[in-house]
Every structure is written in C-alpha cells, then in structure tokens.
Motif scaffolding. Structure first.
Motif, PDB file in Angstrom:
ATOM      1  N   LEU A  14       0.771  -1.247  -0.024  1.00 55.02           N
ATOM      2  CA  LEU A  14      -0.031  -0.101   0.074  1.00 55.02           C
ATOM      3  C   LEU A  14       1.025   1.253   0.032  1.00 55.02           C
ATOM      4  O   LEU A  14       0.472   2.291  -0.689  1.00 55.02           O
ATOM      5  CB  LEU A  14      -0.958   0.086   1.139  1.00 55.02           C
ATOM      6  CG  LEU A  14      -2.194  -0.970   1.055  1.00 55.02           C
ATOM      7  CD1 LEU A  14      -2.901  -1.077   2.399  1.00 55.02           C
ATOM      8  CD2 LEU A  14      -3.151  -0.511   0.029  1.00 55.02           C
ATOM      9  N   TYR A  15       2.000   1.313   0.796  1.00 54.96           N
ATOM     10  CA  TYR A  15       2.932   2.205   0.927  1.00 54.96           C
ATOM     11  C   TYR A  15       3.560   2.471  -0.710  1.00 54.96           C
ATOM     12  O   TYR A  15       3.596   3.730  -1.129  1.00 54.96           O
ATOM     13  CB  TYR A  15       3.841   2.257   1.909  1.00 54.96           C
ATOM     14  CG  TYR A  15       5.110   3.087   1.731  1.00 54.96           C
ATOM     15  CD1 TYR A  15       5.283   4.370   2.001  1.00 54.96           C
ATOM     16  CD2 TYR A  15       6.461   2.602   1.231  1.00 54.96           C
ATOM     17  CE1 TYR A  15       6.040   5.332   1.885  1.00 54.96           C
ATOM     18  CE2 TYR A  15       7.599   3.320   1.060  1.00 54.96           C
ATOM     19  CZ  TYR A  15       7.221   4.789   1.307  1.00 54.96           C
ATOM     20  OH  TYR A  15       8.391   5.413   1.233  1.00 54.96           O
ATOM     21  N   HIS A  20       5.351   6.171  -2.574  1.00 59.20           N
ATOM     22  CA  HIS A  20       6.666   6.188  -2.634  1.00 59.20           C
ATOM     23  C   HIS A  20       7.134   6.791  -4.031  1.00 59.20           C
ATOM     24  O   HIS A  20       7.686   6.374  -4.836  1.00 59.20           O
ATOM     25  CB  HIS A  20       7.168   4.655  -2.720  1.00 59.20           C
ATOM     26  CG  HIS A  20       8.423   4.163  -2.619  1.00 59.20           C
ATOM     27  ND1 HIS A  20       9.492   4.874  -1.436  1.00 59.20           N
ATOM     28  CD2 HIS A  20       9.554   3.899  -3.458  1.00 59.20           C
ATOM     29  CE1 HIS A  20      10.499   4.433  -1.654  1.00 59.20           C
ATOM     30  NE2 HIS A  20      10.761   3.912  -2.849  1.00 59.20           N
ATOM     31  N   GLY A  21       6.561   7.965  -4.191  1.00 59.79           N
ATOM     32  CA  GLY A  21       6.857   8.648  -5.334  1.00 59.79           C
ATOM     33  C   GLY A  21       6.202   8.266  -6.794  1.00 59.79           C
ATOM     34  O   GLY A  21       6.440   8.502  -7.559  1.00 59.79           O
ATOM     35  N   HIS A  22       5.054   7.435  -6.426  1.00 62.41           N
ATOM     36  CA  HIS A  22       4.628   6.821  -7.710  1.00 62.41           C
ATOM     37  C   HIS A  22       5.675   6.312  -8.831  1.00 62.41           C
ATOM     38  O   HIS A  22       5.791   6.439  -9.881  1.00 62.41           O
ATOM     39  CB  HIS A  22       3.869   7.755  -8.285  1.00 62.41           C
ATOM     40  CG  HIS A  22       2.338   8.091  -7.557  1.00 62.41           C
ATOM     41  ND1 HIS A  22       1.529   7.391  -7.073  1.00 62.41           N
ATOM     42  CD2 HIS A  22       2.164   9.330  -6.725  1.00 62.41           C
ATOM     43  CE1 HIS A  22       0.617   7.763  -6.493  1.00 62.41           C
ATOM     44  NE2 HIS A  22       0.890   9.198  -5.904  1.00 62.41           N
ATOM     45  N   TYR A 193      15.328   4.777  -6.623  1.00 61.78           N
ATOM     46  CA  TYR A 193      15.377   6.183  -6.880  1.00 61.78           C
ATOM     47  C   TYR A 193      14.159   6.764  -7.811  1.00 61.78           C
ATOM     48  O   TYR A 193      14.307   6.848  -8.779  1.00 61.78           O
ATOM     49  CB  TYR A 193      16.806   6.444  -7.964  1.00 61.78           C
ATOM     50  CG  TYR A 193      17.926   5.658  -7.075  1.00 61.78           C
ATOM     51  CD1 TYR A 193      18.830   6.580  -6.125  1.00 61.78           C
ATOM     52  CD2 TYR A 193      18.383   4.476  -7.836  1.00 61.78           C
ATOM     53  CE1 TYR A 193      19.986   5.951  -5.732  1.00 61.78           C
ATOM     54  CE2 TYR A 193      19.543   3.969  -7.093  1.00 61.78           C
ATOM     55  CZ  TYR A 193      20.350   4.694  -6.059  1.00 61.78           C
ATOM     56  OH  TYR A 193      21.462   4.293  -5.908  1.00 61.78           O
ATOM     57  N   PRO A 194      13.319   6.808  -6.952  1.00 56.84           N
ATOM     58  CA  PRO A 194      11.875   7.501  -7.545  1.00 56.84           C
ATOM     59  C   PRO A 194      12.215   8.697  -8.186  1.00 56.84           C
ATOM     60  O   PRO A 194      12.619   9.760  -7.680  1.00 56.84           O
ATOM     61  CB  PRO A 194      10.850   7.490  -6.296  1.00 56.84           C
ATOM     62  CG  PRO A 194      11.642   6.632  -5.255  1.00 56.84           C
ATOM     63  CD  PRO A 194      12.946   6.703  -5.455  1.00 56.84           C
ATOM     64  N   ALA A 199      13.645  14.481  -8.796  1.00 60.78           N
ATOM     65  CA  ALA A 199      13.433  15.944  -9.707  1.00 60.78           C
ATOM     66  C   ALA A 199      13.039  16.800  -8.407  1.00 60.78           C
ATOM     67  O   ALA A 199      13.193  18.204  -8.737  1.00 60.78           O
ATOM     68  CB  ALA A 199      12.521  15.935 -10.621  1.00 60.78           C
ATOM     69  N   ASP A 200      12.777  16.465  -7.205  1.00 61.03           N
ATOM     70  CA  ASP A 200      12.247  17.309  -6.203  1.00 61.03           C
ATOM     71  C   ASP A 200      13.530  18.201  -5.431  1.00 61.03           C
ATOM     72  O   ASP A 200      14.155  17.302  -4.675  1.00 61.03           O
ATOM     73  CB  ASP A 200      11.421  16.549  -5.091  1.00 61.03           C
ATOM     74  CG  ASP A 200      10.689  17.633  -4.334  1.00 61.03           C
ATOM     75  OD1 ASP A 200      11.015  18.743  -3.972  1.00 61.03           O
ATOM     76  OD2 ASP A 200       9.983  17.004  -3.241  1.00 61.03           O
TER      77      ASP A 200
END
Length: 404
Positions: A14-15, A20-22, A193-194, A199-200
C-alpha cells in the motif's frame, strides 16, 4: 502470526503503491519528443570504451546522426582495449560521414584509487573542455541512440533548468532470462531512486542512469568534477548525489527508443551484472544485507506463500491483496518491455534471484573480487597493491591471462 505477516506485506505494498513517489507509473517519466528548441547547444560526448569492438561503431554512428540542430563532437577514450575498439569507432564515424567529429583518445594507464570507467571519463572531459561545451554527455559504448536522443535530453535540461538530465535506456530483453530479469532490474532501480523524488529540490534523493547522462560543465565543476567520485562503483548515482548536494537540479527518466545493444543473454550473465554493484549499494554492511533479505522476503515472498500454503482465509486474503498490488505496480514496466501481462505476477520468483545475486555480491566482495568488470576489480575489500601500470596484482594477472 500469519495474519500479522499478511498485514505487514499488504501495508508495504500500500505504501509503495500510493506513497513512494509513484515510481511505478513510468508513463510519467518517459522521455517524449523534444519540445521547441530553446537554443542550439554545443555537446561534448564522452565515451569510455574498453574491448567494445562489437558495439561501439553503432554507438558512434547513432551519436553523429543526431537531429535537433546541436553541435556534437564525440570523444572516445580507448581504455587499454585488447581488440579493435578504436578502429571500430572510427569506422562508425566514417559510416555517418562525419569522421572529423570523432576524436579517439588513447587512455593512460589506470591510476590507483580510480575505477577504470571514471579514469577514462576524466581524460575525455579534460580533452573536451577546449570546445567550451554547453553540456557534456556521458554515455556508454553499447548505447545506440535514437535520432532525437540528445535533443530530447537538451530540451529537458533547458526547459526545466536541470543541471543533470539522465534517462535509463531500454535494455536488451530478448532471451528468456532477459525477459524474466531485466524488467525487474528497471523496476527495482526506480524503486530505489523514485524519479519524482530525484527531481524534487526539497529532497536529498538523487539518481542517474550511466548509459546517458547530460550535465552542464559548471555543475560538474561545482560538484567537484569526476575526481569527487573517482572510486565509486555505482558512479552514475554518485555523480547525481554530488550535483544535487552542491545545489544542482537533477532529472531522471526512461526512454523507449534509445537502447543498449549489449546482450547479457543468460541468467549467469545477468547475475554477474547485478552482483557487480549490489553489495556496494548496501554500503558493504552485513546488517544492511540481512535487512535487505528480510525486506525482500516480507514484500515479495510472503504474499504468495500465504496464498499457497495458508489454510486460513484471513492470511490468504491479505497475501492475495498484497500480491495483486505488487503485480499492479510491476505491470507498467512489463508493458514497457512489451511482455505478456502475466509476467507481472512472477515478481516473487524473480525476487529470489535478486536476493541470491545480492548475497553472491557480498561473497565476491569478501573474497576480494568485488565489482569485477573486464578484468578489473573495482570494489576491493581492501586497497590492493598495484604494479607500475596502476593495476592491482589480481588485475595484472587477469590482464596477462586475457592477452595470452
């Protein structure tokens, strides 16, 4: 106890599914066609190459046939090849009709403390600086670039103000072993590495894919240059960390058309590729290894075990729900590689192989063979003595065996 195990597995997925950054929604990070060109750029392409005669010609040709109106100069560093790598590269430039756009550099002997690839890149960067490029492109000798590959990366960097833009290329996925393991390799990489977190600028997470990294020279200098990562095995992500830590912006994505033309073929070949950096990723910690095995077991193995072997309804349903979420997360990567959707349900079995490869990576490190690639040990447990050529004793033995 079984209910607790099932609930834990379900909570993990679920997490990963929602928070988790999709990372699994790869449609969001596919590099599309380039936007309107902001400004033509001077691109210095640096290719480290060691015994790449079978692939380097196609890589060079693809780079010299790029569209987009950019000025491209390729600097290939022949890192002590025992084959005709340099000649194949020159033939690739001739095929593109642009021999004047290729510079072949005969690499110097490896310096202790450096990985072979990074030592070659450093030499390429130093030579290419005379062009005063707007960007360096670090790419591998086995990457065949789509005609708009460089233009796409430049457009992403210019439009988003990124100091480093990288995409993971499509890996070879033809044999049964490749179809089983390569999509999972990409999936696990994106989970580590999501891209949304990379990029954030508010997050410290940073990652890159070494097959295709576009970087601004100023950002490379602020990050400490190639010297700052000279001994890294997972050098692409190390470079991204240095860039982001020094205030730079980083972008990571996927490309559907630029591809690797290196075939790993068998389970053994892919296992070696994974083992080369797995224990390094775990910071050479036995505790991190045990934690990774435990985490893989809880996330990937527990759901099908509960479904198949539990005689109680509640644990089996929890396991089934976790397995379904796992498959839903993996499905976009499976479809990216144009495989039958049922492959998405095989992730538990695939995870067993990756667990084994991680343990194998640790064993190779502890026995002094960590990170071995093309006769070089790049992740030694202890700094080995070196001969006058800069090779360790073990590496020198490998080299003499290769040439005999």
């Amino acid at each position: 106890m079984l209910i607790i195990a099932g609930a834990l597995s379900l909570l993990i997925w679920l997490y990963l599914f929602a928070a988790h950054g999709h990372f699994w929604r790869i449609g969001r990070i596919l590099a599309g066609k380039p936007a309107v060109l902001v400004a033509p750029a001077r691109i210095a392409v640096v290719i480290p190459a060691r015994d790449e005669v079978d692939v380097v010609g196609r890589a060079v040709t693809s780079l010299l046939n790029q569209g987009g109106g950019h000025s491209i100069q390729v600097f290939l560093v022949d890192d002590g090849s025992s084959d005709s790598t340099a000649q194949a590269a020159s033939e690739g430039a001739e095929k593109a009709g642009k021999s004047d756009m290729l510079t072949v550099i005969q690499g110097l002997a490896l310096v202790p403390g450096w990985s072979g690839k990074l030592w070659a890149i450093k030499q390429g960067v130093e030579t290419a600086r005379v062009l005063d490029p707007d960007f360096f492109l670090f790419t591998d000798a086995d990457i065949q670039h789509a005609p708009d590959s460089v233009a796409t990366l430049v457009a992403i960097a210019q439009a988003g103000g990124y100091d480093l833009a990288s995409f993971m290329v499509r890996l070879e996925c033809s044999t049964f072993a490749e179809r089983m393991l390569i999509p999972a390799f990409v999936f696990f990489f994106l989970k580590l590495y999501p891209p949304a977190w990379v990029a954030d600028p508010r997050r410290t997470m940073a990652g890159a894919a070494g097959g295709s990294i576009l970087i601004r020279p100023q950002a490379l200098e602020r990050a400490g240059g190639i010297d700052s990562i000279r001994g890294e095995v997972i050098d692409d992500c190390a470079l991204a960390r240095q860039v982001k830590a020094s205030g730079g912006k980083v972008w990571l994505g996927l490309t559907p058309e630029t591809r690797s033309i290196r075939s790993y073929g068998s389970f053994v070949g892919i296992g070696r590729m994974i083992s080369r950096g797995a224990f390094n990723q775990l910071h050479h910690s036995i505790w991190m290894l045990l934690l990774a095995v435990a985490g893989l077991t809880a996330a990937y193995l527990m759901p099908p075990l509960l479904v198949i072997f539990s005689h109680r309804m509640a644990p089996a349903l929890l396991g089934a729900a976790a397995w379904l979420l796992m498959s839903c997360c993996f499905l976009p990567t499976v479809r990216f590689y144009r495989l039958f959707p049922l492959w998405a349900t095989a992730l538990p079995v695939i995870a067993i192989f990756y667990m084994g490869a991680s343990v194998h990576s640790a064993l190779r490190y502890w026995t002094g063979r960590g990170g071995q690639w093309k006769g070089r040990i790049q992740d030694p447990a202890h700094s080995p003595p070196t001969d006058k050529s800069g090779l360790s004793a073990a590496e020198a033995k490998d080299e003499s065996g290769r040439h005999s």
